[in-house]
Write a protein that holds these residues in place. Structure first.
Motif, PDB file in Angstrom:
ATOM      1  N   GLN A 213       0.862  -1.175   0.000  1.00 22.69           N
ATOM      2  CA  GLN A 213       0.000   0.000   0.000  1.00 22.69           C
ATOM      3  C   GLN A 213       0.903   1.231   0.000  1.00 22.69           C
ATOM      4  O   GLN A 213       1.660   1.454   0.948  1.00 22.69           O
ATOM      5  CB  GLN A 213      -0.912   0.010   1.234  1.00 22.69           C
ATOM      6  N   LYS A 215       1.437   5.185   0.009  1.00 22.24           N
ATOM      7  CA  LYS A 215       0.863   6.496   0.317  1.00 22.24           C
ATOM      8  C   LYS A 215       1.911   7.550  -0.014  1.00 22.24           C
ATOM      9  O   LYS A 215       2.965   7.598   0.607  1.00 22.24           O
ATOM     10  CB  LYS A 215       0.467   6.585   1.791  1.00 22.24           C
ATOM     11  N   GLN A 217       2.642  11.560  -0.522  1.00 23.57           N
ATOM     12  CA  GLN A 217       2.232  12.946  -0.298  1.00 23.57           C
ATOM     13  C   GLN A 217       3.435  13.851  -0.575  1.00 23.57           C
ATOM     14  O   GLN A 217       4.094  14.351   0.348  1.00 23.57           O
ATOM     15  CB  GLN A 217       1.722  13.138   1.128  1.00 23.57           C
ATOM     16  N   GLN A 251       3.356  -1.557   3.913  1.00 25.16           N
ATOM     17  CA  GLN A 251       3.026  -0.179   3.570  1.00 25.16           C
ATOM     18  C   GLN A 251       4.306   0.611   3.283  1.00 25.16           C
ATOM     19  O   GLN A 251       5.352   0.362   3.886  1.00 25.16           O
ATOM     20  CB  GLN A 251       2.252   0.498   4.713  1.00 25.16           C
ATOM     21  N   CYS A 253       5.145   4.696   2.922  1.00 20.56           N
ATOM     22  CA  CYS A 253       4.627   6.065   3.030  1.00 20.56           C
ATOM     23  C   CYS A 253       5.734   7.041   2.652  1.00 20.56           C
ATOM     24  O   CYS A 253       6.802   7.052   3.271  1.00 20.56           O
ATOM     25  CB  CYS A 253       4.135   6.328   4.455  1.00 20.56           C
TER      26      CYS A 253
END
Length: 341
Positions: A213, A215, A217, A251, A253
């Motif tokens: 996953q 993420k 930003q 994950q 990020c």
């Protein structure tokens, strides 16, 4: 001034000896004729000091010339500099200078031969790596065009092999680049979001296979750096996150923010992390730590190369990790004035 003082201390015993001789002569003169003693004593001391001063100035000039000749000889121990130095040396010093000159010339010849061999090796490594990229490109094209015709497990294994080979070749190229005599960095303003996206595309098959996953930003921040070096640095961090990912719901990020002094890019995962006792050493060459079977197969070169590249690019790296709870790499870029930032 310091050199003159050193020379003065070296020859001070001679001045003391002259003054002692003057003192002895004065005593004898005083015993022989006290009237002559009073008349000549001041002249004797003044003449002694004047004689020492003249000799001291001559010696200082000679020592300065000898020092300059010696420094030129050390920087380039050829016949011309050696002869210039020998003219200023005593007979005892000449033998040492001749021996030193012969040793220095032999060392310089050995260094030149080693440099030639290193340059040849660098050229060979770079040529080999670039030649190897051709079959890798063909493999990539085959996977892209015929992926539907290949069994899923087989395609993934080929993707994994291709990715690992490409990563090892990149590591070898950048290691050669870091240790090379010349570094062809090209600094420019780079869109950080675009650069990270390109790196993620290279690792996309592995990320999808492990069901990461992601993420992200990262706004349109422009950093002043070398594109290839920065992409390699980020790829090593992402590669580590993939290697040591969590078995369930991995994950990744990635986010970037601007502070008062830096752009800070954070790459975090929820993988196995690093033990606190290993954390201070993760950037050392060849260090793999004791964090499970995965690290036993590691080379310990990825983060070492990332740290070395960061030094060249004026980037700071900070790590945070807790064993079993993930790993975070913070990449700090200096803010350079530009209208896009």
């Amino acid at each position: 001034m310091n050199e003159n003082w050193k020379i003065f201390k070296q020859y001070a015993p001679w001045l003391a000896l002259l003054l002692c001789v003057d003192g002895l002569s004065s005593i004898l003169l005083w015993l022989a004729d006290i009237q002559s003693f009073y008349a000549l004593m001041g002249f004797i001391i003044l003449a002694t000091l004047l004689l020492f001063s003249v000799v001291f100035v001559v010696v200082c000039n000679h020592e300065h010339k000898k020092r300059q000749a010696f420094e030129s000889f050390l920087s380039s121990p050829d016949d011309i500099n050696e002869k210039s130095l020998l003219k200023l040396c005593s007979d005892a010093e000449k033998e040492m200078i001749l021996l030193l000159g012969r040793v220095l010339r032999e060392k310089n010849d050995s260094i030149e031969q080693l440099l030639t061999r290193v340059l040849d090796y660098e050229e060979y490594v770079e040529a080999w790596a670039h030649e190897t990229k051709t079959p890798l490109s063909l493999l990539t094209m085959l996977l892209d065009n015929r992926r539907d015709e290949l069994p899923e497990n087989f395609a993934f294994k080929l993707d994994y092999i291709r990715n690992r080979m490409q990563e090892f070749i990149s590591q070898m190229l950048f290691y050669s680049r870091l240790k090379g005599t010349q570094k062809d960095y090209l600094f420019e303003f780079i869109n950080l979001h675009t650069c990270i996206g390109e790196v993620l595309d290279d690792y996309l098959p592995l990320l999808e296979e492990k069901r990461f996953q992601i993420k992200m930003q990262v706004p349109d921040i422009f950093v002043y750096s070398d594109r290839r070096g920065l992409a390699f640095l980020i790829s090593q961090v992402i590669s580590n996150s993939i290697k040591y990912s969590s078995d369930t719901c991995p994950q990744l990020c990635i986010k970037a923010v601007r502070t008062d002094f830096n752009f800070v890019l954070s790459v975090s995962d929820n993988g196995i992390g690093v033990r606190s006792c290993d954390l201070p050493y993760i950037f050392e060459k060849g260090f793999t730590g004791d964090s499970g079977d995965g690290r036993k197969k590691a080379t310990g070169m990825g983060l070492y190369l990332a740290k070395e590249i960061a030094k060249d690019l004026n980037i700071l790296l900070n790590v945070e990790s807790e064993w079993g709870k993930g790993f975070t790499m913070k990449i700090l870029f200096p803010i350079v004035d530009d209208s896009r930032t």
